[in-house]
Every structure is written in structure tokens, then in C-alpha cells.
Scaffold this motif. Structure first.
Motif, short mmCIF file in Angstrom:
data_model
loop_
_atom_site.label_atom_id
_atom_site.label_comp_id
_atom_site.label_asym_id
_atom_site.label_seq_id
_atom_site.Cartn_x
_atom_site.Cartn_y
_atom_site.Cartn_z
N VAL A 143 0.84 -1.21 0.00
CA VAL A 143 0.00 0.00 0.00
C VAL A 143 0.87 1.25 0.00
O VAL A 143 0.62 2.21 -0.75
N LEU A 144 1.89 1.26 0.82
CA LEU A 144 2.71 2.46 0.90
C LEU A 144 3.62 2.63 -0.31
O LEU A 144 3.96 3.77 -0.69
N VAL A 145 4.04 1.54 -0.93
CA VAL A 145 4.95 1.65 -2.07
C VAL A 145 4.18 1.93 -3.37
O VAL A 145 4.55 2.81 -4.16
N ASP A 146 3.07 1.17 -3.60
CA ASP A 146 2.38 1.28 -4.88
C ASP A 146 0.98 1.86 -4.77
O ASP A 146 0.21 1.81 -5.73
N GLY A 147 0.61 2.38 -3.62
CA GLY A 147 -0.75 2.87 -3.45
C GLY A 147 -1.11 4.05 -4.32
O GLY A 147 -2.27 4.25 -4.67
N HIS A 148 -0.11 4.85 -4.74
CA HIS A 148 -0.40 6.03 -5.55
C HIS A 148 -0.92 5.68 -6.93
O HIS A 148 -1.48 6.53 -7.63
N THR A 149 -0.75 4.38 -7.35
CA THR A 149 -1.19 4.00 -8.69
C THR A 149 -2.68 3.72 -8.75
O THR A 149 -3.23 3.54 -9.84
N GLY A 150 -3.36 3.59 -7.59
CA GLY A 150 -4.80 3.34 -7.59
C GLY A 150 -5.20 2.33 -6.53
O GLY A 150 -4.35 1.71 -5.87
N VAL A 151 -6.52 2.15 -6.36
CA VAL A 151 -7.02 1.27 -5.31
C VAL A 151 -6.78 -0.19 -5.63
O VAL A 151 -6.98 -1.06 -4.76
N ALA A 152 -6.38 -0.53 -6.86
CA ALA A 152 -6.09 -1.92 -7.21
C ALA A 152 -4.63 -2.28 -6.99
O ALA A 152 -4.20 -3.39 -7.33
N ALA A 153 -3.86 -1.36 -6.41
CA ALA A 153 -2.43 -1.60 -6.26
C ALA A 153 -2.14 -2.74 -5.28
O ALA A 153 -1.15 -3.46 -5.43
N GLY A 192 0.33 6.79 4.15
CA GLY A 192 -0.10 7.01 2.76
C GLY A 192 -0.32 8.46 2.45
O GLY A 192 0.06 8.94 1.34
N LEU A 193 -0.92 9.22 3.37
CA LEU A 193 -1.12 10.65 3.14
C LEU A 193 0.20 11.39 2.97
O LEU A 193 0.37 12.22 2.07
N ILE A 194 1.15 11.06 3.82
CA ILE A 194 2.45 11.74 3.73
C ILE A 194 3.16 11.37 2.42
O ILE A 194 3.68 12.24 1.70
N LEU A 195 3.18 10.06 2.10
CA LEU A 195 3.85 9.65 0.87
C LEU A 195 3.14 10.17 -0.37
O LEU A 195 3.78 10.58 -1.35
N GLY A 196 1.81 10.15 -0.35
CA GLY A 196 1.06 10.62 -1.53
C GLY A 196 1.27 12.09 -1.79
O GLY A 196 1.41 12.51 -2.96
N VAL A 197 1.29 12.90 -0.76
CA VAL A 197 1.44 14.36 -0.94
C VAL A 197 2.89 14.73 -1.18
O VAL A 197 3.19 15.53 -2.07
N VAL A 198 3.80 14.14 -0.42
CA VAL A 198 5.21 14.55 -0.49
C VAL A 198 5.94 13.86 -1.63
O VAL A 198 6.63 14.50 -2.45
N SER A 199 5.80 12.54 -1.74
CA SER A 199 6.62 11.80 -2.71
C SER A 199 5.98 11.68 -4.09
O SER A 199 6.69 11.57 -5.10
N HIS A 200 4.67 11.65 -4.16
CA HIS A 200 4.01 11.38 -5.44
C HIS A 200 3.21 12.57 -5.96
O HIS A 200 2.46 12.43 -6.93
N ASP A 201 3.35 13.72 -5.34
CA ASP A 201 2.74 14.98 -5.81
C ASP A 201 1.23 14.87 -5.98
O ASP A 201 0.65 15.43 -6.93
N LEU A 202 0.56 14.12 -5.09
CA LEU A 202 -0.89 14.04 -5.13
C LEU A 202 -1.48 15.12 -4.24
O LEU A 202 -0.86 15.55 -3.24
N SER A 203 -2.68 15.56 -4.61
CA SER A 203 -3.38 16.50 -3.72
C SER A 203 -3.82 15.76 -2.47
O SER A 203 -3.93 14.53 -2.45
N PHE A 204 -4.07 16.55 -1.43
CA PHE A 204 -4.47 15.92 -0.17
C PHE A 204 -5.75 15.11 -0.33
O PHE A 204 -5.89 14.02 0.22
N GLY A 205 -6.72 15.64 -1.10
CA GLY A 205 -7.98 14.93 -1.31
C GLY A 205 -7.79 13.64 -2.06
O GLY A 205 -8.37 12.60 -1.73
N ASP A 206 -6.97 13.70 -3.17
CA ASP A 206 -6.73 12.46 -3.94
C ASP A 206 -5.98 11.43 -3.09
O ASP A 206 -6.30 10.23 -3.12
N ALA A 207 -4.98 11.90 -2.33
CA ALA A 207 -4.22 10.97 -1.48
C ALA A 207 -5.12 10.36 -0.42
O ALA A 207 -5.05 9.15 -0.14
N ALA A 208 -6.00 11.18 0.17
CA ALA A 208 -6.91 10.65 1.19
C ALA A 208 -7.85 9.63 0.59
O ALA A 208 -8.10 8.56 1.17
N GLU A 209 -8.41 9.91 -0.58
CA GLU A 209 -9.36 8.98 -1.19
C GLU A 209 -8.70 7.65 -1.52
O GLU A 209 -9.29 6.58 -1.31
N ILE A 210 -7.46 7.68 -2.03
CA ILE A 210 -6.79 6.44 -2.44
C ILE A 210 -6.30 5.66 -1.21
O ILE A 210 -6.63 4.48 -1.01
#
Length: 704
Positions: free
Chosen positions: A91-101, A218-236
Motif C-alpha cells: 500500500v505504501l509503495v504502490d498505493g499512488h497507482t490506484g485502489v487496485a495496487a 499514505g497521506l504523507i507519501l502521496g502528498v510529499v513523494s508522489h505529488d498528489l493532492s491531499f484529497g486524492d491521497a486521502a481517497e486512495i
């Protein structure tokens, strides 16, 4: 055949090594990254194992039938935590690719159970956590703790009950051993369950912490490492975290239910479903349910379309159960009745215990465990003492109640033969009169069953007065036990059998294997050894030193003696041991001998009919018994040990003649007395009696 054997060995090897390999794989699962597809396989396998454990827990008849449950619970918890670690990594490594990660299983739980809304998922997960931790796990843990405490407290009492049943002959030694093992296993099981319940509670807490790690990480990695918005990171990441948590929480909930079902079970021949259906299968329970639901359905605010059908179902169940209870019983075959409780078993008609003590209903309190079972302790002590004296293990004593006996009566049977009976009073004491007791003590006058002394059954409150008057006061358990001891001692030969002879030989093999090999099966059969041992026991010769008996038999084998001559020859080898049982080593042997003319007459009678059990003429036999009785009376009154000494040629015949009248008198031959043993002749039968007046040991005469 060889191929099948190799296959069997290969399968057993795999089976024995499967568990260690599985544990190593669990450790690797926590460390080595795995793809999402293997995660799916692991999650489905986890659910399958949890369901299997739950089904086994529901179908056992008693908790000990699933004694491996604590270990299974530990391994299942470790497996689930290992999957949590692996899924958290994915989840933490590949979660930014989507809910099927993290695999399709987590995606499906996130989509179906929470409907795609992670806020709903948080509340669903919170409810499951509350159910698991606060209700099921906490309750099961408390039940496990109390059960473990009660089981350990009851352990000594259960073991004493098993010993009492064994002494009473209610169970065999193998059954007692199995019951002790079951009691020990039960204590270990509930102790393990008390600790295993902590695994379930810790697993629930770990699931909650892992959820927070996945969300915040996931929120920290999604926002900081994968340049996702907070809302997108939270949803995924919240959907992935909740899906992962629910995937782990459902099997955890199943295992918690299984643990609760195990620790709350009551032992029954039925499984849980059968137990519940049997106890709910009474019409009187469902009639009030149907009536109350019908009344509720008549309330205007109630949903009648739901309540009234439920009332109809309850009424139908009541009608069916009522009908089945009133149905006539099925016809029973008049020839064979296989109904449980009506089948006659072999153990009901076969007498397995050589010694049986039957008690009237008023004496049953002497074996009541709630009152300490004083008689059972005495019986055990007697068996231990007699076993040491005889040299073999005295068989168990079966203590039973017999309603056909008068309330205060008891009977003692040995090998099915009634050898003694008398009466005792459970709430009184027996005061034995030594002959010089003072008067003033009142009670029920009787004869002591063991020694024939005058005695009184007195109340407990009169104990001090009886002791002060010179009486010897004993309790009823001691009275019965002493009587049993006397009869068992006199029947030692009847208690010895082939199994006991084999046990002596087996013990001999451990210390003297060559001697045992030279004894049996050649030149002596087991039956011949048994017969010789019984002949020795019949004359109070112990078998404690069976090695000496075996050596004598081996040495005498080349002479091809018949059974009676072999017994006499072995007795001569055991002479020092026989004499030692009569008097101490440092004291001379008090002896009663026969006059020379009478001795010659006895020898001639035996030589005339060497194979006869009673070679003496009736008139001569009566004269001998009368003369011996006159000679031994002073020794019997003084309670002193002595022996009748005669020729080796007629010793066996004289012993048989005197045994019926003087069961405790030892009859020895000249050859059985050691050369160094001093003999004091206190009387001569057939000549001029020379009776000892004060001390039978004061004269020292060497044995001729």
C-alpha cells in the motif's frame, strides 16, 4: 509394496516438516516483498483457515477435543499479521497507482463493504473493532481466565478422586492413567487458552494501529513523494487502508468467535448444534414465544407483516414439538434391545477384582469423598504394606455398596468366595478389651472381627472414658481395614496368578537377564513357576527375594523333582529368609518338636502313602492336633512367635494338618534352619512337655 512404503515415508516426512516450513514462510512474509497476486492468495487462505477453525470449534463435543486450538490460534494470528505487514508495504509503495495496487481482494472489500465511501468504511471498521475487542475478545478472555483458575484449583481434588476410584476398583489402572492424562491436558488447555485470549486482543489492537500507519503514512507519501493532492491521497490511501483492515478484521472476528465458543462450551456427547437443538427442542418453550409475538402483532404501531409471520413460525415449531412428544414410542425388538442403558455388557457380569469389599448402606459414608473417604486411605495403605510383605503387587480392592446387606454389615470376598463378614457402625468407635479393663463403659457388646477379642461399640463422646478404662479404641474404617488385612494375608496364594508370576520374571530380566533366561520357558513353564510361588505364599513364605527362588529352581532343574518335592527343596534354600520372618536375627528360634517315636510314626505314614494329601490316620491326626494345641497355648496367649520343627520327609503333610487349626503357626524342617541359628526347644509333642515359664528365649540349644 516397497514403492507404497516409500510413498508413505515420504508423506510422513512432508507432514512432519510442513509446520516448521510454514513458520519460516510467515517470517519471510514479513520481510520479503511479495506481489499483489500473492497477497490475494494469502488473504483468501486466511479467510479459509478462519472458517475451518470456526467450524471445528462448533462441532467438537468438549473443549479438549480441540486441544490444539491455542497453538492454531497463535499461528493464524501470526499469519494474519504477516499479511498485514506485507500489504502495508504494498500500500505504501504502490498505493499512488490506484485502489487496485494492493490486489483485488482489498479492492473488493473497499468497494463492496464500504460502498466506495471511505468515511463509511471508517465507521464500519470502528463497529467491527468494538464488537471484537469490547464484546467477544474481552468476554472470551474473562471466561478463559476464570476457567483456568477453577481448573487448576480443582486439579488436586480430581486426582484424589481418580485414586479413590482406582482403590475402590471402579476403574482399571489403564483407565486411571487415561483419566489423569485427561485432567492434566485439561489444566494445560485452559491455561493455554488464558494466554491465547491475549493473542486475539493484541491482534485487534495491532489491526487498529496498522490502519493508522497506513492512513498517515499514505497521506504523507502521496502528498510529499508522489505529488498528489491531499484529497486524492486521502481517497486512495484511506480506501486501501480500510480495505486492508477489513480484510484482516473479518478473519480475526471469526477466530474470536471460535475462541469464545471453545471456552464457553460445556462437555456433552453432542456437538454445539446438536446440544442447542436438543435443549431448545421442548414444546413448552415455544408456546409462550408464539403467544407473546401474537400479542405484539396486535399492537397498532407494530409492523404486523413481520411480527405475525414470526408468531406463526413459533407456533408451528410448538405444534411440531408437541406432536412429536405425544407420539407413541417406536416398537422395540423383543429379542435384542439395543437401547443405550439396556444392553447387558460383559463387565456387568464378569468379576474383575480378586478382592471385593461390599458395604451396607449405613457404611457408604466411609468411602464418601466429601467426608475424606477414610476407608479408602486404609485400603490403599493395606495394599502397599501387603505388597511389600508378599513380594508382588496385591491386586486392587473393589469397594461397592450392596443394598441386600443389612445397613451396618459388610462382606469380604476373595476370588468370588465369601471369606469374612461382620458388622460395623460408621458413627461409633470400637473399644477393644485387653482383659484387664475397668468397668463403667457401656456400649454394644461384640467380638472383634479380626482377633475375636471382647469389644464394645461406643459413641464418639465416650472415647476418653474408654481410653481411661484401659480399652484400645479404633475407628470403624480401621476395624474393617484390619479385618481385610487379616483375610488378605491368609489368602495370599489365592491373590497370586500367572500375570503376577510374569511380572516377577520381567523384573528379574531387568537385573539378572541370564538367570531369567535359564529359568523360563525352559526348564520351567509359567504355570509351574506360578504353582511353586503359590505354594510358598500359602505357608507365608514371601517372594521379596525372587532372585533366590529363581536360583534355587535353576539349580534343582537337573533333578527333575515333582511339584511337591520341588517346593520342599526350594524352601530349604530359603531357610534363612523363612526363619527371619519368625524371629529377629539376634534371637534364638523358639521351637516345638516331636518325640522321636512320634516322629518315626509320622515319617512311616508319609512313606506309606507318599502322594496322599492326608497320609495320617484320623485317630493319629486328632492326637497330634490335641497335643500341639496343648503345647502352643502358652505361646499363643503370650503372643510370641515360634515354629514347629519336624523331619523334611513329613514337613509338608504336618503343615497341611496343622494349617486348618493353627493358621499362623510356621512348620519348618530341620534342613530349613541355618546352621548358625540357635534354637530354643520350648515343648516336645509326644514326650514329656518342657514348657517355658517366663522367657522362651532364655535357653540356647543348637539345632540338631
Amino acid at each position: 509394496m516397497i514403492g507404497r512404503l516409500n510413498l508413505t515415508i515420504w508423506l510422513e516426512t512432508i507432514k512432519s516438516g510442513a509446520l516448521p516450513v510454514a513458520v519460516l514462510l510467515l517470517v519471510m512474509l514479513m520481510i520479503v516483498p511479495i506481489p499483489a497476486m500473492l497477497l490475494d492468495v494469502g488473504f483468501i487462505l486466511n479467510i479459509m483457515i478462519s472458517l475451518a477453525v470456526l467450524m471445528v470449534a462448533m462441532n467438537v463435543a468438549k473443549p479438549l477435543d480441540f486441544s490444539a486450538f491455542p497453538t492454531v490460534l497463535l499461528l493464524a494470528t501470526l499469519f494474519r499479521l504477516a499479511l498485514n505487514v506485507a500489504s502495508t508495504r504494498v500500500v505504501l509503495v504502490d498505493g499512488h497507482t490506484g485502489v487496485a495496487a494492493a490486489g483485488h481482494v482489498i479492492e473488493a472489500f473497499g468497494a463492496i463493504l464500504i460502498g466506495g465511501d471511505y468515511i463509511v468504511g471508517l465507521f464500519v471498521f470502528a463497529v467491527l473493532m468494538i464488537i471484537n475487542m469490547v464484546v467477544i475478545t474481552k468476554g472470551a478472555g474473562r471466561v478463559s481466565e476464570v476457567s483456568a483458575r477453577f481448573t487448576l484449583d480443582a486439579l488436586p481434588g480430581k486426582q484424589m478422586a481418580i485414586d479413590a476410584d482406582l482403590n475402590a476398583g471402579l476403574v482399571t489402572p489403564d483407565e486411571a492413567k487415561a483419566r489423569r492424562q485427561e485432567v492434566a491436558t485439561e489444566a494445560d488447555f485452559y491455561g493455554s487458552m488464558d494466554g491465547a485470549s491475549k493473542f486475539v486482543k493484541g491482534d485487534a489492537v495491532a489491526g487498529l494501529l496498522i490502519l493508522f500507519v497506513n492512513i498517515f503514512g499514505g497521506l504523507i507519501l502521496g502528498v510529499v513523494s508522489h505529488d498528489l493532492s491531499f484529497g486524492d491521497a486521502a481517497e486512495i490511501y484511506i480506501k486501501l487502508a480500510i480495505g486492508d483492515a477489513l480484510v484482516a478484521q473479518v478473519p480475526a472476528l471469526l477466530l474470536s468467535i471460535a475462541a469464545a465458543a471453545i471456552v464457553t462450551r460445556v462437555s456433552s456427547p453432542l456437538d454445539l448444534s446438536g446440544q442447542i437443538s436438543t435443549q431448545f427442542g421442548h414444546a413448552r418453550a415455544w408456546g409462550p414465544v408464539a403467544a407473546i409475538l401474537t400479542l405484539l402483532g396486535m399492537v397498532p404501531a407494530m409492523p404486523q407483516l413481520v411480527v405475525l409471520p414470526a408468531a406463526a413460525v413459533a407456533g408451528s415449531i410448538w405444534w411440531l414439538l408437541r406432536r412429536s412428544e405425544k407420539a407413541p414410542p417406536k416398537p422395540v425388538d423383543t429379542i435384542v434391545d439395543a437401547t443405550p442403558g439396556h444392553v447387558i455388557e460383559w463387565h456387568e457380569i464378569a468379576e474383575t477384582a480378586p478382592i471385593t469389599l461390599e458395604l451396607g448402606y449405613s457404611l457408604v459414608s466411609l468411602v464418601d469423598e466429601r467426608k475424606g473417604a477414610p476407608l479408602m486411605g486404609r485400603v490403599t495403605a493395606i495394599r502397599r504394606q501387603l505388597s511389600r510383605e508378599f513380594g508382588f503387587v496385591v491386586p486392587m480392592v473393589k469397594v461397592t455398596d450392596d443394598l441386600s446387606l443389612p445397613g451396618n454389615s459388610y462382606q469380604i470376598r476373595i476370588s468370588g468366595v465369601l471369606v469374612g463378614e461382620d458388622s460395623a457402625w460408621a458413627n461409633e468407635l470400637l473399644a477393644l478389651d485387653s482383659g484387664d479393663c475397668l468397668e463403667g463403659v457401656t456400649g454394644r457388646a461384640v467380638k472383634d472381627p479380626s482377633f475375636g477379642l471382647d469389644a464394645l461399640w461406643i459413641a464418639e463422646r465416650d472415647r476418653i472414658d474408654a481410653v481411661a478404662a484401659g480399652y484400645t479404641v479404633v475407628d470403624p474404617a480401621t476395624v474393617i481395614a484390619t479385618h481385610l488385612n487379616q483375610l488378605a494375608t491368609a489368602s495370599a496364594a489365592e491373590l497370586f496368578g500367572m500375570d503376577d508370576a510374569q511380572a516377577l520374571i520381567d523384573n528379574l530380566k531387568e537385573s539378572y537377564p541370564q538367570l531369567a533366561a535359564g529359568l523360563t520357558p525352559a526348564p520351567y513353564s509359567l504355570a509351574a513357576i506360578t504353582a511353586l510361588c503359590r505354594a510358598l505364599l500359602a505357608e507365608r513364605v514371601p517372594l521379596r527375594d525372587f532372585r533366590r527362588v529363581a536360583e534355587a529352581m535353576v539349580d534343582l532343574a537337573p533333578r527333575n523333582l515333582d511339584a511337591s518335592d520341588l517346593v520342599e527343596a526350594v524352601r530349604q534354600r530359603l531357610g534363612p529368609l523363612i526363619v527371619q520372618t519368625i524371629v529377629p536375627v539376634k534371637m534364638p528360634l523358639p521351637a516345638i518338636t516331636f518325640d522321636g517315636d512320634l516322629e518315626s510314626l509320622l515319617v512311616q505314614s508319609v512313606q506309606t502313602a507318599p502322594s496322599a494329601n492326608w497320609p495320617f490316620e484320623p485317630a493319629l491326626a486328632r492326637r497330634i492336633i490335641s497335643a500341639v494345641d496343648e503345647a502352643v497355648q502358652p505361646m499363643l496367649v503370650a503372643a510370641r512367635s515360634f515354629a514347629v520343627i519336624t523331619s523334611p520327609l513329613c514337613r509338608a503333610a504336618v503343615a497341611r494338618l496343622l494349617r486348618a487349626q493353627f493358621s499362623d503357626v510356621a512348620v519348618l524342617s530341620f534342613l530349613e534352619i541355618p546352621e548358625t541359628k540357635k534354637v530354643d526347644v520350648i515343648a516336645v509333642v509326644g514326650g514329656t512337655p518342657r514348657l517355658a515359664d517366663a522367657n522362651p528365649y532364655k535357653g540356647d540349644h543348637d539345632a540338631e
